[in-house]
Design a protein around this motif. Structure first.
Motif, short mmCIF file in Angstrom:
data_model
loop_
_atom_site.label_atom_id
_atom_site.label_comp_id
_atom_site.label_asym_id
_atom_site.label_seq_id
_atom_site.Cartn_x
_atom_site.Cartn_y
_atom_site.Cartn_z
N GLU A 46 0.82 -1.20 0.00
CA GLU A 46 0.00 0.00 0.00
C GLU A 46 0.86 1.26 0.00
OE1 GLU A 46 -2.28 0.62 3.56
OE2 GLU A 46 -0.60 0.21 4.89
N CYS A 50 3.10 9.66 -0.84
CA CYS A 50 3.50 9.74 -2.24
C CYS A 50 3.57 11.19 -2.68
CB CYS A 50 2.50 8.97 -3.11
SG CYS A 50 2.23 7.28 -2.55
N TYR A 59 0.29 12.72 -1.23
CA TYR A 59 -0.75 11.82 -0.75
C TYR A 59 -0.26 11.18 0.55
CZ TYR A 59 -3.15 7.36 -0.25
OH TYR A 59 -3.83 6.28 0.25
N ALA A 61 -1.64 8.21 3.31
CA ALA A 61 -2.64 7.23 3.71
C ALA A 61 -3.31 7.70 5.01
CB ALA A 61 -2.00 5.87 3.91
N TYR A 102 3.75 9.97 -11.95
CA TYR A 102 2.71 10.03 -10.92
C TYR A 102 2.42 11.50 -10.63
CZ TYR A 102 0.41 9.85 -6.38
OH TYR A 102 -0.46 10.01 -5.34
N ASP A 106 -5.94 11.46 -4.99
CA ASP A 106 -6.50 10.75 -3.85
C ASP A 106 -5.99 9.32 -3.72
OD1 ASP A 106 -9.71 12.36 -4.36
OD2 ASP A 106 -7.95 13.01 -3.24
N TYR A 107 -5.17 8.89 -4.64
CA TYR A 107 -4.68 7.52 -4.61
C TYR A 107 -3.19 7.50 -4.91
CZ TYR A 107 -9.66 6.62 -5.01
OH TYR A 107 -11.01 6.63 -4.81
N CYS A 108 -2.58 6.39 -4.56
CA CYS A 108 -1.17 6.19 -4.85
C CYS A 108 -0.99 4.72 -5.25
CB CYS A 108 -0.32 6.54 -3.65
SG CYS A 108 1.45 6.46 -4.00
N PRO A 109 -1.31 4.38 -6.49
CA PRO A 109 -1.25 2.98 -6.91
C PRO A 109 0.16 2.51 -7.20
CG PRO A 109 -2.00 4.38 -8.70
CD PRO A 109 -1.87 5.26 -7.51
#
Length: 126
Positions: A46, A50, A59, A61, A102, A106-109
């Motif tokens: 996860e 980021c 970002y 978590a 990147y 809202d996400y950091c895949p």
């Protein structure tokens, strides 16, 4: 060749602090994203913190907001992760990663990051 190297992992007691460092070399272009991911046994990797390629978006978590802070030294291509008030659930292998594209949000895949280090172990236990 691109090289990503992490350091700073250790064993600490709950409530303690650690600082992880990551150095990237060989990317060949300015302005790249860097991030810290973690993976606990039996769980998916996860994104923890980021930083976008332009440095304008960070970002975090939800589980680390208010406890973890990221900082980047552009002159040394180094990314640091200050981790405070560590909890047992923070125990994991921590990976540094780099990306040329990147852009934050809202996400950091994990799929957005093609370059990875070998990881450094963080263990929080009394």
């Amino acid at each position: 060749a691109v090289k990503v190297e992490e350091s700073g992992g250790d064993s600490v007691q709950p409530g303690g602090s650690l600082r992880l460092s990551c150095t990237v070399s060989g990317l060949g272009f300015p302005g790249y994203a860097m991030a810290w991911f973690r993976q606990a046994p039996g769980k998916q990797r996860e994104g923890v913190v980021c930083l976008s390629w332009d440095g304008k978006s960070t970002y975090y978590a939800d589980s680390v907001k208010g406890r973890f802070t990221i900082s980047k030294d552009n002159g040394k291509d180094t990314l640091s992760l200050q981790m405070n008030d560590l909890k047992s659930e923070d125990t994991a292998m921590y990976y540094c990663a780099a990306s040329g594209y990147y852009s934050g949000g809202d996400y950091c895949p994990t799929d957005d990051f093609p370059y990875w280090g070998q990881g450094t172990q963080v263990t929080v236990s009394s």
